[in-house]
Design an enzyme around this catalytic site. Structure first.
Site, PDB file in Angstrom:
ATOM      1  N   SER A 140       0.823  -1.214   0.000  1.00 39.22           N
ATOM      2  CA  SER A 140       0.000   0.000   0.000  1.00 39.22           C
ATOM      3  C   SER A 140       0.856   1.263   0.000  1.00 39.22           C
ATOM      4  O   SER A 140       1.991   1.262   0.482  1.00 39.22           O
ATOM      5  CB  SER A 140      -0.910   0.023   1.231  1.00 39.22           C
ATOM      6  OG  SER A 140      -1.739  -1.109   1.254  1.00 39.22           O
TER       7      SER A 140
HETATM    8  N1  SAH Z   1      -0.455  -4.878   3.746  1.00 37.82           N
HETATM    9  C1  SAH Z   1       0.050  -5.479   2.554  1.00 37.82           C
HETATM   10  C2  SAH Z   1      -0.978  -5.329   1.471  1.00 37.82           C
HETATM   11  C3  SAH Z   1      -0.862  -6.351   0.448  1.00 37.82           C
HETATM   12  S1  SAH Z   1      -2.185  -6.327  -0.738  1.00 37.82           S
HETATM   13  C4  SAH Z   1       1.361  -4.843   2.155  1.00 37.82           C
HETATM   14  O1  SAH Z   1       1.539  -3.662   2.462  1.00 37.82           O
HETATM   15  O2  SAH Z   1       2.189  -5.496   1.530  1.00 37.82           O
HETATM   16  C5  SAH Z   1      -3.372  -7.360   0.029  1.00 37.82           C
HETATM   17  C6  SAH Z   1      -2.946  -8.753   0.352  1.00 37.82           C
HETATM   18  O3  SAH Z   1      -4.105  -9.477   0.780  1.00 37.82           O
HETATM   19  C7  SAH Z   1      -2.377  -9.545  -0.825  1.00 37.82           C
HETATM   20  O4  SAH Z   1      -1.119 -10.039  -0.493  1.00 37.82           O
HETATM   21  C8  SAH Z   1      -3.397 -10.674  -1.026  1.00 37.82           C
HETATM   22  O5  SAH Z   1      -2.817 -11.879  -1.458  1.00 37.82           O
HETATM   23  C9  SAH Z   1      -3.984 -10.801   0.362  1.00 37.82           C
HETATM   24  N2  SAH Z   1      -5.309 -11.433   0.417  1.00 37.82           N
HETATM   25  C10 SAH Z   1      -6.344 -11.327  -0.455  1.00 37.82           C
HETATM   26  N3  SAH Z   1      -7.388 -12.046  -0.052  1.00 37.82           N
HETATM   27  C11 SAH Z   1      -7.027 -12.643   1.127  1.00 37.82           C
HETATM   28  C12 SAH Z   1      -7.682 -13.534   2.030  1.00 37.82           C
HETATM   29  N4  SAH Z   1      -8.922 -13.972   1.832  1.00 37.82           N
HETATM   30  N5  SAH Z   1      -7.002 -13.925   3.138  1.00 37.82           N
HETATM   31  C13 SAH Z   1      -5.725 -13.514   3.371  1.00 37.82           C
HETATM   32  N6  SAH Z   1      -5.056 -12.688   2.534  1.00 37.82           N
HETATM   33  C14 SAH Z   1      -5.698 -12.251   1.434  1.00 37.82           C
END
Ligand code: SAH
Length: 223
Positions: free
Chosen positions: A72
């Site tokens: 993000s």
């Molecule tokens: N806070 C993270 C954001 C990553 S984007 C950062 O700053 O790197 C969101 C993440 O949520 C992705 O890695 C995606 O794979 C994960 N995600 C999506 N659906 C999910 C679910 N049902 N359970 C766990 N993770 C999930």
């Protein structure tokens, strides 16, 4: 060519860029929580992204982390963490570990952080990135149903957008707990919301429009 890039990276003054990010992107937009500011000054964002993006580590935007996912934008990390009203007594659940940057910010402030990532490769990467923290527990799986084993949580943060906040997350929130999450369909019409739970009553506040990757489901796990 690759070597040139590495040599170039040695000359990037990440600490200076981090300080500039705090001034220009975080404080300038109204973030005041000193815990959030200190944590973001401390955590090296460049360590969470691939070396070929190091030039952009402190840019005012999300960056790709592979598998169609993103780390993000720094301001969004700061805003969501401030909205959590976090302190060092809190037990936090995070859904969507990704590269682990937000997880590290949470762990700098909170007592314990439990974080779930659905993509195996990102979970493995985050495990390496976060190896120095002893107050983070990671899990590879679908976070839609929360993590009952360690519930209730004082704070829950979701970093991928569900259509609606999953009921299991609300159930696993403690009394006086707070959830911060994006909500809405994939694309551009999501809203960042803050949910407060008091004596089983839920109050929802809409904060601003946001664009997150969608919360995906592992249907095998729900059978
Ligand atoms: N806070 C993270 C954001 C990553 S984007 C950062 O700053 O790197 C969101 C993440 O949520 C992705 O890695 C995606 O794979 C994960 N995600 C999506 N659906 C999910 C679910 N049902 N359970 C766990 N993770 C999930």
């Amino acid at each position: 060519m690759k070597e040139d890039k590495n040599i170039k990276n040695l000359h990037i003054d990440f600490e200076k860029l981090r300080k500039l990010m705090i001034e220009d992107q975080i404080k300038a937009r109204g973030i005041k929580d000193q815990n959030v500011i200190s944590a973001m000054l401390k955590v090296p964002r460049e360590k969470f992204i691939s070396p070929n993006l190091h030039d952009s580590a402190y840019d005012d935007r999300p960056l790709p982390i592979g598998f169609g996912q993103t780390i993000s934008q720094p301001y969004i990390v700061a805003l969501m963490t401030e909205l959590l009203e976090l302190n060092n007594t809190h037990k936090v659940l995070e859904i969507g570990t990704g590269c682990g940057y937000q997880t590290a910010i949470l762990a700098e402030i909170a007592n314990m952080v439990y974080s779930i990532e659905i993509i195996k490769e990102l979970y493995e990467k985050a495990k390496l990135n976060l190896a120095s923290y002893n107050n983070i527990i990671l899990k590879n799986g679908d976070g839609y149903n929360g993590w009952r084993e360690f519930s209730p949580y004082d704070r829950i943060i979701v970093t991928a957008a569900p259509q609606k906040i999953p009921q299991p997350l609300i159930d696993q929130l403690s009394n006086n707990g707070i959830i911060v999450a994006p909500e809405g369909p994939a694309g551009w019409s999501q809203v960042l919301i803050k949910i407060k739970k008091q004596n089983s009553k839920i109050a929802t506040q809409q904060i601003c429009d946001v664009a997150f990757v969608p919360l995906t489901r592992n249907y095998k796990e729900t059978l």
